[in-house]
Design a protein around this motif. Structure first.
Motif, mmCIF file in Angstrom:
data_model
loop_
_atom_site.group_PDB
_atom_site.id
_atom_site.type_symbol
_atom_site.label_atom_id
_atom_site.label_comp_id
_atom_site.label_asym_id
_atom_site.label_seq_id
_atom_site.Cartn_x
_atom_site.Cartn_y
_atom_site.Cartn_z
ATOM 1 N N UNK A 63 0.831 -1.207 0.000
ATOM 2 C CA UNK A 63 0.000 0.000 0.000
ATOM 3 C C UNK A 63 0.863 1.253 0.000
ATOM 4 N N UNK A 64 1.956 1.228 0.751
ATOM 5 C CA UNK A 64 2.824 2.406 0.805
ATOM 6 C C UNK A 64 3.511 2.656 -0.532
ATOM 7 N N UNK A 65 4.004 1.587 -1.155
ATOM 8 C CA UNK A 65 4.667 1.740 -2.457
ATOM 9 C C UNK A 65 3.681 2.245 -3.503
ATOM 10 N N UNK A 66 2.465 1.689 -3.503
ATOM 11 C CA UNK A 66 1.457 2.144 -4.463
ATOM 12 C C UNK A 66 1.080 3.594 -4.219
ATOM 13 N N UNK A 67 1.003 3.992 -2.947
ATOM 14 C CA UNK A 67 0.657 5.378 -2.628
ATOM 15 C C UNK A 67 1.716 6.338 -3.154
ATOM 16 N N UNK A 68 2.988 5.972 -2.985
ATOM 17 C CA UNK A 68 4.069 6.816 -3.512
ATOM 18 C C UNK A 68 3.990 6.876 -5.031
ATOM 19 N N UNK A 69 3.768 5.736 -5.660
ATOM 20 C CA UNK A 69 3.695 5.684 -7.124
ATOM 21 C C UNK A 69 2.539 6.516 -7.663
ATOM 22 N N UNK A 70 1.401 6.532 -6.946
ATOM 23 C CA UNK A 70 0.211 7.229 -7.444
ATOM 24 C C UNK A 70 0.201 8.719 -7.120
ATOM 25 N N UNK A 71 0.928 9.129 -6.090
ATOM 26 C CA UNK A 71 0.822 10.518 -5.638
ATOM 27 C C UNK A 71 2.108 11.321 -5.816
ATOM 28 N N UNK A 72 3.182 10.679 -6.240
ATOM 29 C CA UNK A 72 4.477 11.348 -6.329
ATOM 30 C C UNK A 72 4.980 11.327 -7.762
ATOM 31 N N UNK A 73 5.600 12.416 -8.180
ATOM 32 C CA UNK A 73 6.195 12.491 -9.511
ATOM 33 C C UNK A 73 7.638 12.960 -9.400
#
Length: 317
Positions: A118-128
């Motif tokens: 969940x943490x990795x997906x959150x970074x991938x979806x919200x960070x550029x």
């Protein structure tokens, strides 16, 4: 596919992703014969990974029901570092490695516990991570060959496409590789010039490792050498551009400013940038990315380069 260890790990990956897989399919996927597949299965069993074998036409290999590798545990900081590293890797202009990056993400997702996923997906979806656009490569495998050669202190040969002198065969001792302002460079001792040189990877192809080895200088920093060499180059073109904006807006927009740009001078109509460049085409491309209005004051060659770039963009429409 590379060496036996990599193939054994690839066999484990296939077993984890298939409920059952035949020996023929394993052999095809791993690019080996069936006897070698049986040897890889034996290696996995010796490592304590339980593999069941079913004989017959519809038989094959599978992991024992319920077996899972221990989940990969990372701290919050380590999880963020992995996620940001994968995001950045996608921006480095290495199109040939996109499937490999996707493969790393998939493998990590399979072995990470749910909270880390969940943490990795959150970074991938919200960070550029926005890096300068990489130049297209002539040789998709040049980076891998050069980094391996630098690690092994192994000489390399390649063809270098110089815009001024055409194609030249080079042999170098690669001391390191650097990514700078959207371009990859290899730095090392050039046997043609008998001196240290840096080479852009987007101008290199047919890279081959040579049998000869070399000794890398102690404490050599390829990034420092590249910076010093670029700064000492006799830049060919003096450039003067007026940006119709202010420092606060420029900073807020997060505009990538090349190191060659120097300092901005205050001007009644914005910011005046006086600098030098060895490539009017590159500078025209950089100007075209700016989200602010600008006026080219000099030279005329830069205006022509920007017109050509604009015509190319219009033709694409």
């Amino acid at each position: 596919m590379s060496g036996p260890t990599t193939r054994v790990l690839a066999a484990l990956e296939l077993l984890q992703s298939h409920r059952q897989i035949s020996g023929a399919e394993l052999a095809e996927r791993l690019e080996v014969d069936r006897r070698t597949v049986r040897r890889y299965i034996a290696v996995l069993e010796e490592l304590g990974i339980p593999v069941t074998t079913e004989q017959g036409r519809y038989g094959g290999y599978s992991l024992v029901a319920g077996f899972k590798l221990p989940p990969m545990m990372f701290t919050d900081e380590e999880t963020l570092a992995i996620a940001l590293g994968l995001l950045a890797a996608r921006q480095l202009g290495l199109a040939a490695y996109a499937p490999a990056i996707a493969g790393v993400e998939a493998k990590l997702e399979r072995v990470m516990p749910d909270n880390l996923k969940r943490r990795v997906r959150a970074v991938r979806d919200t960070t550029r991570v926005i890096l300068p656009r990489g130049e297209p490569s002539l040789d998709d495998h040049a980076l891998l060959t050069l980094t391996s050669a630098a690690e092994d202190s192994q000489r390399v040969a390649f063809r270098y496409h110089s815009p001024d002198r055409g194609m030249i065969d080079r042999i170098i001792d690669p001391y390191g590789v650097v990514f700078r302002q959207g371009r990859w460079y290899v730095i090392g001792f050039c046997h043609l010039r008998q001196a240290m040189r840096s080479f852009r990877l987007d101008r290199i192809d047919q890279v081959q490792a040579c049998p000869e080895t070399f000794r890398r200088p102690a404490d050599f920093d390829p990034a420092t050498f590249l910076q010093d060499s670029l700064s000492s180059w006799g830049q060919d073109h003096e450039v003067s551009v007026l940006l119709h904006t202010d420092r606060r807006t420029l900073s807020a927009l997060g505009i990538f400013i090349p190191e060659c740009s120097g300092q901005f001078e205050a001007h009644e109509d914005g910011l005046l940038m006086n600098t030098y460049t060895d490539s009017l085409e590159w500078f025209a491309w950089w100007l075209s990315q700016l989200p602010v209005r600008f006026t080219i004051l000099a030279p005329e060659g830069l205006k022509e380069a920007l017109r050509r770039h604009a015509q190319t963009l219009l033709a694409a429409c």
